[in-house]
Scaffold this active site. Structure first.
Site, PDB file in Angstrom:
ATOM      1  N   ARG A 257       2.704  52.551   2.588  1.00  0.00           N
ATOM      2  CA  ARG A 257       2.990  52.868   1.202  1.00  0.00           C
ATOM      3  C   ARG A 257       2.700  54.368   1.009  1.00  0.00           C
ATOM      4  O   ARG A 257       1.754  54.896   1.599  1.00  0.00           O
ATOM      5  CB  ARG A 257       2.119  52.057   0.228  1.00  0.00           C
ATOM      6  CG  ARG A 257       2.554  50.596   0.078  1.00  0.00           C
ATOM      7  CD  ARG A 257       3.861  50.454  -0.687  1.00  0.00           C
ATOM      8  NE  ARG A 257       4.295  49.074  -0.829  1.00  0.00           N
ATOM      9  CZ  ARG A 257       5.092  48.433   0.030  1.00  0.00           C
ATOM     10  NH1 ARG A 257       5.516  49.043   1.124  1.00  0.00           N
ATOM     11  NH2 ARG A 257       5.446  47.185  -0.193  1.00  0.00           N
ATOM     12  N   GLU A 286       8.177  57.369  -5.581  1.00  0.00           N
ATOM     13  CA  GLU A 286       9.590  57.104  -5.300  1.00  0.00           C
ATOM     14  C   GLU A 286      10.368  56.903  -6.596  1.00  0.00           C
ATOM     15  O   GLU A 286       9.841  56.303  -7.549  1.00  0.00           O
ATOM     16  CB  GLU A 286       9.690  55.850  -4.432  1.00  0.00           C
ATOM     17  CG  GLU A 286       9.055  56.065  -3.070  1.00  0.00           C
ATOM     18  CD  GLU A 286       8.805  54.765  -2.328  1.00  0.00           C
ATOM     19  OE1 GLU A 286       9.356  53.718  -2.716  1.00  0.00           O
ATOM     20  OE2 GLU A 286       8.044  54.806  -1.348  1.00  0.00           O
ATOM     21  N   HIS A 304      12.665  54.428   1.572  1.00  0.00           N
ATOM     22  CA  HIS A 304      11.970  53.138   1.497  1.00  0.00           C
ATOM     23  C   HIS A 304      12.909  51.981   1.775  1.00  0.00           C
ATOM     24  O   HIS A 304      13.147  51.122   0.911  1.00  0.00           O
ATOM     25  CB  HIS A 304      11.284  52.950   0.131  1.00  0.00           C
ATOM     26  CG  HIS A 304      10.223  51.887   0.175  1.00  0.00           C
ATOM     27  ND1 HIS A 304       9.232  51.774  -0.763  1.00  0.00           N
ATOM     28  CD2 HIS A 304       9.995  50.883   1.058  1.00  0.00           C
ATOM     29  CE1 HIS A 304       8.429  50.750  -0.454  1.00  0.00           C
ATOM     30  NE2 HIS A 304       8.884  50.196   0.639  1.00  0.00           N
TER      31      HIS A 304
END
Lengths: 341, 315
Positions: A257, A286, A304
């Protein structure tokens, strides 16, 4: 659609237990609305209502027993308070940082994730980002296709067009030797890398050298790969000290993460040449990516999407449906949360 | 040895060039405007040629150098050296095997991951700012783990590719001139059959008259619209025109290419294809390996001129 249902079928459907969805899962965009469907339950789609979420939950979700969290839709204590009948929170991710686990425990709510269904895809991406980084695959492809010229190579600069850095023989430090980390280790072993790791606890069945703190691990490796989950302990775990220990010849790969790494510090190190490079699938905010990174050839960037393969979507859909059906039949779930390392 | 004339065929490595200059009387062929005249003038001085995958020693050059004793190639592939002529004339030939095996195999796997998982497209997507504008549109990303890999040529590099692919649980099939005993990999007696029985086809054999265009229309058709070709061999292994049209027309699923028929020319039709990853012939291109290769070239030359056994002779 409903107009075509006979009266009998509508009644049947009304009796089906409901599963709450906050946001449409990416699967719906790609595979259509029926990809998680079952004749044992139906979905209550929060986004289809004009009501704000808390009102919607108060009005329509009081008897809902299960939540399917997808696309990182957070399951907070507040949400759970508004849904007193919930006994299961199922998430389509492996990560659980968006679920208030403590609150779930307090309320006796079972939490289930997507288990190991995409561990291989994530591990593959970690290795892919690493090879891309060391061997300048994306940078070279850009150059050959004339999208972007690499920055001018200085004399002896190993990023002169296409010339990279050898992977074999490098020391790999894995942060978090769970299902994903173990698969990364297995793969890189075959490339002649030596593996060591840091984890919350040492794993007795594993022969790789264990380091009890991340800083020490970083000081003893050339490649740091972040494979752990995001928790209060791991937030900004990869900080100035760790990056400094990793050093000028070191690279970091993050498929965990974003907030596990102090991103500002990472950017500074990359720009100033204090570490050699980075491969990143995740970021702190993000989809915002620090603009300094966009101009660097010694980073490889990914939006991602470590789990975005056709095969994983299919495997995951099957798992979600099977878990929810098991839940409503009072059978054991296929995946529940397991505390990794 | 500073008086021994060494002809370097083309630019290949700064360190190698500097060392050759230091230790020998180095002639840099690419700086010469009139090559014929140069060769006439220097024919009695040049006793060694250093070549690579781009330029080596063909029949014409060998004939023009009556004092040639050794060709030392900065590569493992010797398709640019006229081996028949060398044998005829008693010219020794050395290459750089083993030291580059790992890097080439690493790149093969890297290209497989890059093509199947769309690494370059994803990287471009982020750099262009498109991610900020909306949800990432999933293009056909394919899982790598478990995909069947077909290897043409199970020599050092082919075996190294197989070992790595196995770590991803990929079943391995192969084609070779002869079947290898005691291998857990499945042998296919023809390239077409191999192509029909794998998802990813890797070219890892030497370039010879027999293997030129070993990847032809028939093989490409057998590999099919979901198949991926990885070429870490030589450009002429592949019928490039057929490959390009297959990719453009969607008859082949994707390709990862480190080599091309007419380097440095790369077919422009490939530039817009996201299922194609292109590299500028850098299979052995790491700082570490290039230095090791250079030292091997230098070591072979020194051994020869000191009448010691060559380190890595082929003839």
């Amino acid at each position: 659609m409903e107009a075509y249902h006979g009266h009998g079928k509508e009644k049947e459907s009304q009796d089906l237990p409901r599963v709450l969805l906050f946001k449409p899962p990416p699967d719906f965009h790609l595979f259509g609305d029926e990809c998680f469907s079952s004749n044992k339950f139906k979905f209550l789609k929060a986004w289809e209502s004009p009501l704000p979420l808390d009102q919607f939950l108060k009005t329509h979700a009081q008897s809902v027993e299960a939540i399917l969290s997808s696309g990182g839709a957070p399951v907070t204590a507040e949400t759970l308070r508004l849904m007193p009948a919930v006994r299961l929170v199922m998430t389509t991710s492996a990560g659980l940082n968006h679920v208030d686990i403590a609150e779930c425990r307090r309320r006796g709510i079972t939490v289930a994730n997507a288990g190991n269904v995409f561990s291989e895809d994530v591990a593959d991406l970690a290795v892919g980002l690493l090879i891309d980084l060391l061997r300048n695959i994306s940078a070279s492809d850009r150059f050959v296709k004339q999208w972007l010229r690499p920055r001018q190579a200085a004399e002896g600069d190993c990023y002169s067009l296409g010339i990279g850095s050898k992977l074999g023989g490098k020391r790999v430090g894995i942060v978090g030797l769970g299902s994903i980390g173990s698969l990364v280790a297995k793969r890189l072993d075959a490339f002649g890398c030596s593996i060591s790791y840091n984890s919350r606890t040492k794993k007795p069945s594993v022969s790789y050298p264990f380091y009890s703190n991340v800083c020490e691990l970083a000081a003893n490796c050339d490649i740091l790969i972040i494979c752990c989950g995001l928790t209060a302990e791991t937030h900004h775990m990869i900080n100035k000290q760790v990056l400094s220990a990793l050093g000028k010849e070191g690279v970091v790969i993050n498929i965990g993460r974003g907030p596990i790494i102090d991103e500002q510090e990472l950017v500074r190190c990359l720009v100033q040449g204090e570490i050699k490079g980075a491969g990143l699938d995740v970021f702190e905010n993000e989809p915002d990516v620090p603009k300094e990174l966009l101009a660097l050839d010694n980073v490889v960037l990914s939006p991602h999407c470590a789990v975005f393969t056709w095969e994983t979507f299919k495997d995951r859909q099957k798992l979600v449906v099977e878990n929810l059906e098991a839940f409503f039949s009072n059978k054991p779930l296929l995946t529940k949360i397991v505390d990794n390392d | 040895m500073e008086s021994i004339g060494v002809l370097m065929a083309c630019p290949m490595n700064t360190y190698l060039e500097q060392e050759l200059e230091r230790r020998f009387n180095l002639f840099k062929f690419w700086t010469v405007s009139d090559k014929t005249q140069f060769l006439k003038a220097q024919q009695n001085n040049i006793r060694a040629v250093v070549g690579n995958a781009t330029a080596g020693a063909d029949a014409e050059l060998i004939d023009a150098l009556p004092k040639l004793e050794i060709v030392s190639s900065f590569s493992v592939g010797l398709d640019k050296v006229d081996m028949v002529k060398c044998k005829e004339k008693g010219v020794r030939v050395t290459n750089t095997p083993d030291v580059l095996t790992d890097d080439v195999a690493d790149l093969a796997i890297g290209l497989m991951l890059a093509v199947l998982r769309r690494l370059c497209e994803s990287d471009r997507y982020v750099r262009s700012g498109k991610w900020k504008k909306g949800d990432y549109k999933l293009t056909t990303k394919v899982r790598f783990t478990g995909k069947t890999v077909g290897i043409i040529g199970l020599g050092r590099i082919g075996m190294a590719v197989a070992k790595r692919a196995e770590a991803f649980s990929c079943p391995i099939n192969y084609y070779s001139r002869t079947e290898k005993p005691n291998l857990k990999y499945k042998y296919y007696p023809s390239v077409v059959e191999l192509a029909s029985n794998c998802h990813i086809l890797v070219v890892a054999c030497p370039l010879t008259e027999e293997t030129r265009h070993i990847i032809n229309r028939e093989v490409i058709d057998a590999l099919g619209p979901k198949g991926v070709l990885i070429n870490i061999g030589r450009g002429p292994h592949v019928d490039e025109r057929e490959l390009v049209s297959a990719l453009v027309e969607g008859r082949l699923g994707g390709a990862g290419l480190d080599v091309f028929e007419n380097e440095p020319h790369v077919p422009e039709e490939l530039f817009g294809l996201e299922n194609v990853v292109l590299m500028p012939h850098v299979g052995s291109g790491t700082v570490e390996t290039r230095k090791t290769m250079a030292d091997l070239v230098l070591g072979n030359l020194e051994a020869h001129f000191l009448n010691k056994p060559l380190l890595t002779p082929v003839v």
